[in-house]
Design an enzyme around this catalytic site. Sequence first.
Site, PDB file in Angstrom:
ATOM      1  N   GLU A  90       0.842  -1.209   0.000  1.00 49.75           N
ATOM      2  CA  GLU A  90       0.000   0.000   0.000  1.00 49.75           C
ATOM      3  C   GLU A  90       0.867   1.244   0.000  1.00 49.75           C
ATOM      4  O   GLU A  90       1.960   1.239   0.561  1.00 49.75           O
ATOM      5  CB  GLU A  90      -0.825   0.051   1.292  1.00 49.75           C
ATOM      6  CG  GLU A  90      -1.964  -0.913   1.352  1.00 49.75           C
ATOM      7  CD  GLU A  90      -2.753  -0.745   2.659  1.00 49.75           C
ATOM      8  OE1 GLU A  90      -3.479  -1.682   2.990  1.00 49.75           O
ATOM      9  OE2 GLU A  90      -2.636   0.291   3.340  1.00 49.75           O
ATOM     10  N   CYS A 103       2.925   8.482   1.942  1.00 54.04           N
ATOM     11  CA  CYS A 103       3.333   7.488   2.936  1.00 54.04           C
ATOM     12  C   CYS A 103       3.681   6.206   2.171  1.00 54.04           C
ATOM     13  O   CYS A 103       2.831   5.643   1.481  1.00 54.04           O
ATOM     14  CB  CYS A 103       2.191   7.257   3.931  1.00 54.04           C
ATOM     15  SG  CYS A 103       2.584   5.988   5.144  1.00 54.04           S
ATOM     16  N   CYS A 110       5.382  -7.467   7.397  1.00 55.94           N
ATOM     17  CA  CYS A 110       6.311  -6.897   8.380  1.00 55.94           C
ATOM     18  C   CYS A 110       6.653  -7.941   9.433  1.00 55.94           C
ATOM     19  O   CYS A 110       5.767  -8.618   9.950  1.00 55.94           O
ATOM     20  CB  CYS A 110       5.672  -5.672   9.027  1.00 55.94           C
ATOM     21  SG  CYS A 110       6.757  -4.895  10.241  1.00 55.94           S
ATOM     22  N   CYS A 114       3.529  -5.877  15.400  1.00 60.29           N
ATOM     23  CA  CYS A 114       2.814  -5.140  16.453  1.00 60.29           C
ATOM     24  C   CYS A 114       1.375  -5.661  16.463  1.00 60.29           C
ATOM     25  O   CYS A 114       0.746  -5.799  15.405  1.00 60.29           O
ATOM     26  CB  CYS A 114       2.821  -3.648  16.154  1.00 60.29           C
ATOM     27  SG  CYS A 114       4.476  -2.978  15.988  1.00 60.29           S
ATOM     28  N   CYS A 117      -1.598  -3.993  14.533  1.00 62.76           N
ATOM     29  CA  CYS A 117      -1.361  -3.588  13.144  1.00 62.76           C
ATOM     30  C   CYS A 117      -1.691  -4.702  12.153  1.00 62.76           C
ATOM     31  O   CYS A 117      -1.216  -5.830  12.292  1.00 62.76           O
ATOM     32  CB  CYS A 117       0.103  -3.172  13.006  1.00 62.76           C
ATOM     33  SG  CYS A 117       0.597  -2.885  11.304  1.00 62.76           S
ATOM     34  N   GLY A 157       5.868  -2.331   6.811  1.00 66.65           N
ATOM     35  CA  GLY A 157       7.250  -2.787   6.974  1.00 66.65           C
ATOM     36  C   GLY A 157       8.076  -2.003   7.975  1.00 66.65           C
ATOM     37  O   GLY A 157       7.719  -0.883   8.351  1.00 66.65           O
ATOM     38  N   GLU A 158       9.159  -2.618   8.408  1.00 67.56           N
ATOM     39  CA  GLU A 158      10.171  -1.951   9.249  1.00 67.56           C
ATOM     40  C   GLU A 158      11.310  -1.589   8.298  1.00 67.56           C
ATOM     41  O   GLU A 158      12.126  -2.442   7.913  1.00 67.56           O
ATOM     42  CB  GLU A 158      10.625  -2.922  10.367  1.00 67.56           C
ATOM     43  CG  GLU A 158      11.922  -2.567  11.066  1.00 67.56           C
ATOM     44  CD  GLU A 158      11.967  -1.187  11.703  1.00 67.56           C
ATOM     45  OE1 GLU A 158      11.220  -0.951  12.654  1.00 67.56           O
ATOM     46  OE2 GLU A 158      12.776  -0.348  11.241  1.00 67.56           O
ATOM     47  N   SER A 189      10.566   5.896   9.609  1.00 67.23           N
ATOM     48  CA  SER A 189       9.950   5.427  10.846  1.00 67.23           C
ATOM     49  C   SER A 189      10.543   4.073  11.219  1.00 67.23           C
ATOM     50  O   SER A 189      10.818   3.248  10.341  1.00 67.23           O
ATOM     51  CB  SER A 189       8.448   5.304  10.599  1.00 67.23           C
ATOM     52  OG  SER A 189       7.837   4.704  11.704  1.00 67.23           O
ATOM     53  N   SER A 212       8.484   4.413  16.767  1.00 72.34           N
ATOM     54  CA  SER A 212       7.177   3.935  17.245  1.00 72.34           C
ATOM     55  C   SER A 212       7.378   3.304  18.614  1.00 72.34           C
ATOM     56  O   SER A 212       7.696   2.122  18.723  1.00 72.34           O
ATOM     57  CB  SER A 212       6.609   2.917  16.253  1.00 72.34           C
ATOM     58  OG  SER A 212       6.417   3.540  15.016  1.00 72.34           O
ATOM     59  N   LEU A 213       7.188   4.107  19.642  1.00 73.63           N
ATOM     60  CA  LEU A 213       7.469   3.637  21.007  1.00 73.63           C
ATOM     61  C   LEU A 213       6.245   2.915  21.583  1.00 73.63           C
ATOM     62  O   LEU A 213       6.355   1.828  22.141  1.00 73.63           O
ATOM     63  CB  LEU A 213       7.870   4.823  21.887  1.00 73.63           C
ATOM     64  CG  LEU A 213       8.707   4.477  23.100  1.00 73.63           C
ATOM     65  CD1 LEU A 213      10.083   3.950  22.681  1.00 73.63           C
ATOM     66  CD2 LEU A 213       8.898   5.682  24.018  1.00 73.63           C
ATOM     67  N   HIS A 214       5.110   3.548  21.501  1.00 71.58           N
ATOM     68  CA  HIS A 214       3.810   2.976  21.888  1.00 71.58           C
ATOM     69  C   HIS A 214       3.661   2.609  23.364  1.00 71.58           C
ATOM     70  O   HIS A 214       2.597   2.102  23.760  1.00 71.58           O
ATOM     71  CB  HIS A 214       3.458   1.738  21.058  1.00 71.58           C
ATOM     72  CG  HIS A 214       3.474   1.967  19.583  1.00 71.58           C
ATOM     73  ND1 HIS A 214       2.931   3.076  18.985  1.00 71.58           N
ATOM     74  CD2 HIS A 214       3.996   1.218  18.562  1.00 71.58           C
ATOM     75  CE1 HIS A 214       3.101   3.007  17.673  1.00 71.58           C
ATOM     76  NE2 HIS A 214       3.741   1.899  17.399  1.00 71.58           N
ATOM     77  N   ASN A 288      -6.845   3.230  15.465  1.00 72.32           N
ATOM     78  CA  ASN A 288      -7.866   3.129  14.424  1.00 72.32           C
ATOM     79  C   ASN A 288      -8.132   1.650  14.203  1.00 72.32           C
ATOM     80  O   ASN A 288      -7.196   0.899  13.947  1.00 72.32           O
ATOM     81  CB  ASN A 288      -7.306   3.793  13.156  1.00 72.32           C
ATOM     82  CG  ASN A 288      -8.350   3.917  12.082  1.00 72.32           C
ATOM     83  OD1 ASN A 288      -9.546   3.915  12.355  1.00 72.32           O
ATOM     84  ND2 ASN A 288      -7.897   4.017  10.853  1.00 72.32           N
ATOM     85  N   CYS A 330      -3.483   1.614   8.225  1.00 78.99           N
ATOM     86  CA  CYS A 330      -2.410   1.097   7.381  1.00 78.99           C
ATOM     87  C   CYS A 330      -2.448  -0.428   7.294  1.00 78.99           C
ATOM     88  O   CYS A 330      -2.561  -1.109   8.298  1.00 78.99           O
ATOM     89  CB  CYS A 330      -1.078   1.549   7.958  1.00 78.99           C
ATOM     90  SG  CYS A 330       0.310   0.640   7.337  1.00 78.99           S
TER      91      CYS A 330
HETATM   92  S1  SF4 Z   1       3.123  -0.945  13.099  1.00 78.40           S
HETATM   93 FE1  SF4 Z   1       4.847  -0.837  11.659  1.00 78.40          FE
HETATM   94  S2  SF4 Z   1       6.456  -2.051  12.645  1.00 78.40           S
HETATM   95 FE2  SF4 Z   1       4.536  -2.619  13.668  1.00 78.40          FE
HETATM   96  S3  SF4 Z   1       3.797  -4.429  12.520  1.00 78.40           S
HETATM   97 FE3  SF4 Z   1       2.845  -2.600  11.596  1.00 78.40          FE
HETATM   98  S4  SF4 Z   1       4.182  -2.079   9.882  1.00 78.40           S
HETATM   99 FE4  SF4 Z   1       5.355  -3.428  11.268  1.00 78.40          FE
END
Ligand code: SF4
Length: 338
Positions: A90, A103, A110, A114, A117, A157-158, A189, A212-214, A288, A330
């Site tokens: 995407e 973006c 990935c 997370c 996600c 992705g990372e 990111s 991305s600490l979260h 979201n 996403c």
């Molecule tokens: S938030 Fe980012 S790092 Fe975490 S699983 Fe989704 S795409 Fe991967």
Amino acid sequence: MKIITELTLAELTAELKAMGEPSFRAKQIHEWIYRKNAASWDAMSNISKDLRQKCAEKWKFTSVEECESVKSSDGTEKLLLKLHDGELIEMVIIPAEKRITFCLSTQVGCPVGCLFCASGRNGLTRNLAMHEIIGEFQTGCAKTGRLPDNIVFMGIGEGLLNYENLLSAIERLTENEYFGMGVRRITVSTSGFVPGMLKLAERQQELNLAISLHAPNDEIRSKIIPGKISYPISEIMEAADVYREKCNRMVTLEYTLLDGINDSPDAASALAEIARKHHAKVNLIPYNDTGSDFKRPSDKKINKFEQIIDRAGVAVSVRRERGSDRAGACGQLRHQRS
Ligand code: SF4
């Protein structure tokens, strides 16, 4: 077959010379790709049909193909793109006032996974090649008719686990000979992949870095990001300090707010303390829905969380997820097709 954006200008010049073409021809083709945002060989109106045909037989113009587009009421457009092997990624075009942000994704799937996600749900399939990342960018340019003002590598992705290809793509995007975008207009990111952060810091480039600490501590973080690729917050923030010092950029801490998980006043105070100590900004992202068990906190809780950080003297913003009325967060468009 190679993709034309894999070639440097020098390589393209040599190839066209070997085809018996004058040297200015390479410059003309190069301009169509990198200055005039051509979307195909056919767009190159000052290149003869015969030569366009020969080029098309030798090189593919792009390695990505748009297969679905979903526009939200706020103007955000999510594109589902198909790659040569049928895999899907995407990209998102985000218009705001006079600015446009793209973006972009860096991987198919990935490996970080997370739990909130959709992109990480089935793990990693493969890395994107440099020309596929550039293909996403070109698709956005063809849609909007211009270069974006900003690029954020916050899609699927990372990115720092696809370091070489990501950095090659950033070189293509920023070098004057190619797209010539300002380095400061690009944000990479990361979920906190420490070796990648340190490697990126060594470049001493003024790329923006978003982490991305979260979570404000490792205990809460482990409930959101499983252990596979996760580093302790202390190590992540040490690497953030190195990055800030070497690259002269304030890092941003991305924080997805999840109801009852990481949205307490104590969590806000602890996050503010981390940000203050490490001279970082905070970007709050109310969750979201992606079909997971997590929930978005109430607006009252979101406002309170923001206030606590603000009162601690830390720069904080709340990112309302764009495009959330269609196709969700996403990775969801891709997830719906897999
Ligand atoms: S938030 Fe980012 S790092 Fe975490 S699983 Fe989704 S795409 Fe991967």
